[in-house]
Design a protein around this motif. Structure first.
Motif, PDB file in Angstrom:
ATOM      1  N   UNK A  32       0.846  -1.202   0.000  1.00 34.33           N
ATOM      2  CA  UNK A  32       0.000   0.000   0.000  1.00 34.33           C
ATOM      3  C   UNK A  32       0.877   1.246   0.000  1.00 34.33           C
ATOM      4  N   UNK A  33       1.941   1.202   0.805  1.00 36.79           N
ATOM      5  CA  UNK A  33       2.827   2.374   0.873  1.00 36.79           C
ATOM      6  C   UNK A  33       3.486   2.610  -0.483  1.00 36.79           C
ATOM      7  N   UNK A  34       3.895   1.516  -1.126  1.00 34.79           N
ATOM      8  CA  UNK A  34       4.506   1.624  -2.456  1.00 34.79           C
ATOM      9  C   UNK A  34       3.517   2.276  -3.435  1.00 34.79           C
ATOM     10  N   UNK A  35       2.264   1.842  -3.342  1.00 42.68           N
ATOM     11  CA  UNK A  35       1.238   2.412  -4.206  1.00 42.68           C
ATOM     12  C   UNK A  35       1.028   3.884  -3.943  1.00 42.68           C
ATOM     13  N   UNK A  36       1.052   4.266  -2.660  1.00 43.94           N
ATOM     14  CA  UNK A  36       0.842   5.679  -2.318  1.00 43.94           C
ATOM     15  C   UNK A  36       1.977   6.540  -2.869  1.00 43.94           C
ATOM     16  N   UNK A  37       3.204   5.990  -2.839  1.00 42.29           N
ATOM     17  CA  UNK A  37       4.331   6.741  -3.394  1.00 42.29           C
ATOM     18  C   UNK A  37       4.107   6.975  -4.891  1.00 42.29           C
ATOM     19  N   UNK A  38       3.598   5.929  -5.557  1.00 42.76           N
ATOM     20  CA  UNK A  38       3.328   6.044  -7.000  1.00 42.76           C
ATOM     21  C   UNK A  38       2.283   7.118  -7.255  1.00 42.76           C
ATOM     22  N   UNK A  39       1.233   7.119  -6.435  1.00 44.61           N
ATOM     23  CA  UNK A  39       0.189   8.122  -6.610  1.00 44.61           C
ATOM     24  C   UNK A  39       0.744   9.517  -6.380  1.00 44.61           C
ATOM     25  N   UNK A  40       1.562   9.656  -5.349  1.00 44.76           N
ATOM     26  CA  UNK A  40       2.139  10.968  -5.051  1.00 44.76           C
ATOM     27  C   UNK A  40       3.008  11.436  -6.209  1.00 44.76           C
ATOM     28  N   UNK A  41       3.750  10.487  -6.806  1.00 43.54           N
ATOM     29  CA  UNK A  41       4.616  10.868  -7.916  1.00 43.54           C
ATOM     30  C   UNK A  41       3.779  11.339  -9.110  1.00 43.54           C
ATOM     31  N   UNK A  42       2.674  10.655  -9.361  1.00 45.88           N
ATOM     32  CA  UNK A  42       1.804  11.070 -10.464  1.00 45.88           C
ATOM     33  C   UNK A  42       1.171  12.418 -10.182  1.00 45.88           C
ATOM     34  N   UNK A  43       0.802  12.629  -8.931  1.00 49.56           N
ATOM     35  CA  UNK A  43       0.166  13.897  -8.566  1.00 49.56           C
ATOM     36  C   UNK A  43       1.144  15.050  -8.766  1.00 49.56           C
ATOM     37  N   UNK A  44       2.363  14.876  -8.241  1.00 48.45           N
ATOM     38  CA  UNK A  44       3.362  15.931  -8.400  1.00 48.45           C
ATOM     39  C   UNK A  44       3.720  16.092  -9.877  1.00 48.45           C
ATOM     40  N   UNK A  45       3.809  14.969 -10.580  1.00 48.25           N
ATOM     41  CA  UNK A  45       4.184  15.020 -11.995  1.00 48.25           C
ATOM     42  C   UNK A  45       3.168  15.743 -12.842  1.00 48.25           C
ATOM     43  N   UNK A  46       1.897  15.700 -12.430  1.00 50.52           N
ATOM     44  CA  UNK A  46       0.869  16.317 -13.259  1.00 50.52           C
ATOM     45  C   UNK A  46       1.029  17.829 -13.333  1.00 50.52           C
ATOM     46  N   UNK A  47       1.886  18.401 -12.474  1.00 50.73           N
ATOM     47  CA  UNK A  47       2.084  19.848 -12.530  1.00 50.73           C
ATOM     48  C   UNK A  47       3.137  20.249 -13.549  1.00 50.73           C
ATOM     49  N   UNK A  48       4.055  19.325 -13.875  1.00 48.64           N
ATOM     50  CA  UNK A  48       5.102  19.746 -14.817  1.00 48.64           C
ATOM     51  C   UNK A  48       5.283  18.812 -16.000  1.00 48.64           C
TER      52      UNK A  48
END
Lengths: 380, 197
Positions: free
Chosen positions: B6-22
């Motif tokens: 689950x933690x691994x998945x959350x990191x992936x989601x966070x990366x996508x969220x941050x990535x969507x800005x740039x």
């Protein structure tokens, strides 16, 4: 006050009651207008009756009144997520009937498009499956983001994103636009990154494992006897892939493996699709490397007023959902005498009750999601 | 460890969220009514009729041959032939449509009419904001509404239109040359073999 003994308690408890729930046809998890009449004992399913036909639109009869060319846009609307594989199965059947041979370039284009369609279908399915489990949004949006990129490629080639209407008996409608192959190559090299991300997000996830492992087990003998095909059959451990069995088109030239499941549960069905996407990428790489130049239409093919000799033909391909077949009988006229579709979704759906009995109502949603149905194809 | 997935998945989601800005590849949506993507060259929505020259109805390429009406899978085209003929681009007398209606509420944008048309008269448009409150008259387009100039066709489908224009110019030159040859040798005996093409 004396404590009641277990026997007295059982005698005084109300008799167990069966509750009937009609899930659908407007239920958000039924993937379209599909209804399941579920009988529940508590939360456990004791009976399940699938009800469909809400999207019936007389596809076969219309095609019997339409010219051979006029049916192609209607085949787009069978499995509307994978219009190009439907086109291919139909075109292949008419080619068998009329004795046409598509040129090599057209065959390669068909393989490329059909594998891209498989990527679309499987990524969308994995997203929807997670949606069914309650992971609202995130995995589905990631999957759809990648799907959009492939749809853009389809649009620049065929003019439409979903109702492509691209393949013709004897070849393809138009040649690839300049730079298209490079765009696909870029997509194919980027796609594994998405798959890795998707797997990091999902495959190891404990909630996903708890919801899917051991749920909706489909034993291999039952799957074979029910005529189940496609990823669902292979998840039960049966090695049957029409790309390998028939080697239709130019599939005999590509190196790829057929992933197989062990237990036949929902997790295996999810995993098979992820692995199949990786194999599709391998096929795409080889096809993009080897695609020859040349014509894209058989010179003998004539689109209007096609009147094949009297006879019958059955053409089948490995669609993303299973064996997609078309059966045509010609009486020598301008339209087929009989036109029949063998839809993988409908036949895979027949084992739904066997997989759901004894499971809880929440699992029914997940099991249905893992079958991968599209109602356009089930009801026709 | 339980929960590591689950933690691994959350990191992936966070990366996508941050990535969507740039990262363009991670944010592919556009704000539709304010921002519109230009349609690609091959895109197709509903058919239109091509005309040459300045005036729409006299310049229509359509010769009312009825092929598209016959081939249209959902049968959304309705044509009535006119009794008066008009010359086409090479000067040959051709039929013209008196009525040419397309019911775009029935049309499924397959493009079969374009494929079967032997006169390059019907082509696919790229307009997509077609919704209207009037579902009967508003979605039944007549030939005046359907007629669009060749320049418009050239703007939408550049490659295809350029090929067609080139072919038409060649055909016209050939027809003019044939007419000139005919005019230059009017006194030929009727039994003479025809000149080689």
């Amino acid at each position: 006050m004396a404590t009641a003994s277990p026997t007295e308690l059982a005698a005084s408890a109300p008799p167990s009651q069966i509750m009937e729930v009609a899930m659908g046809p407007q239920h958000p998890s039924t993937h379209g207008v599909f209804r399941m009449d579920v009988s529940l004992d508590g939360e456990t399913v004791v009976k399940l009756k699938p009800v469909f036909g809400y999207l019936h639109r007389n596809h076969e009869k219309i095609a019997e009144k339409c010219s051979y060319l006029g049916s192609i846009p209607y085949t787009d609307r069978l499995d509307y997520i994978c219009s190009l594989t439907n086109n291919w199965a139909y075109a292949m059947t008419v080619e068998k009937l009329a004795g046409l041979v598509p040129p090599e370039r057209a065959e390669y284009i068909r393989v490329i498009l059909s594998e891209l369609t498989r990527l679309i279908n499987h990524s969308a399915l994995a997203g929807f499956l997670l949606q069914d489990m309650g992971a609202l949004g995130t995995p589905l949006m990631y999957a759809f983001r990648e799907r959009e990129k492939i749809l853009d490629l389809f649009e620049s080639l065929t003019g439409a994103r979903m109702m492509c209407n691209y393949m013709r008996f004897g070849g393809c409608r138009c040649d690839l636009p300049p730079g298209w192959i490079e765009q696909v190559r870029r997509l194919v090299s980027d796609f594994p990154k998405f798959l890795d991300e998707f797997e990091a997000l999902l495959t190891g996830n404990e909630i996903l494992q708890a919801r899917t492992e051991g749920v909706g087990v489909l034993p291999a003998p039952l799957a074979v006897n029910a005529g189940v095909t496609g990823p669902m059959l292979r998840a039960s451990g049966v090695n049957y892939d029409i790309r390998k069995v028939d080697q239709y088109g130019v599939y005999g030239r590509f190196q790829f493996r057929v992933p197989l499941g062990e237990r036949g549960d929902v997790f295996d069905r999810y995993m098979i699709r992820i692995l199949e996407m990786r194999e599709s990428l391998k096929i795409l790489e080889q096809a993009l490397r080897d695609i020859p130049g040349g014509p894209i239409m058989d010179p003998k093919a004539k689109l209007r007023n096609l009147r094949p000799k009297a006879g019958e033909a059955y053409g089948r391909i490995e669609g993303p959902k299973g064996e997609l077949g078309f059966y045509l009988i010609s009486d020598g006229g301008p339209n087929p005498y009989r036109y029949r579709v063998r839809p993988p979704s409908l036949i895979n759906l027949t084992v739904l009750e066997d997989m759901c009995l004894g499971q809880t109502i929440a699992d029914v949603v997940v099991i249905l999601g893992s079958i991968d149905i599209v109602l356009g194809e089930v009801d026709r | 460890m339980n929960g590591a997935g689950i933690i691994k998945g959350m990191i992936e989601t966070a990366r996508n969220f941050a990535g969507s800005y740039h990262d363009e590849a991670r944010l592919t949506t556009v704000q539709y009514p304010e921002e519109k993507l230009a349609p690609v060259e091959n895109a197709r929505t509903i058919p239109f009729l091509v005309y040459d020259g300045a005036e729409a109805l006299p310049g229509l390429r359509c010769t009312a041959c009825m092929i598209c009406e016959k081939e249209c899978p959902p049968q959304c085209i309705y044509i009535v032939k006119d009794t008066v003929k008009k010359p086409d681009f090479v000067g040959k007398m051709q039929m013209q449509p008196k009525v040419f209606d397309i019911d775009i509420s029935v049309c499924m944008s397959c493009g079969i009419c374009v494929e079967v048309c032997p006169f390059d008269a019907i082509k696919m448009d790229q307009v997509f904001e077609l919704s209207t409150g009037d579902r009967f008259g508003g979605l039944l387009l007549n030939k005046t509404q359907l007629a669009k100039p060749n320049d418009y066709f050239n703007k939408l489908h550049k490659t295809e239109a350029a090929e067609i224009d080139l072919r038409r110019v060649e055909e016209k030159q050939k027809a003019e040359a044939a007419a000139a040859a005919k005019a230059a040798a009017p006194a030929k005996p009727p039994m003479a073999p025809p000149p080689a093409p």
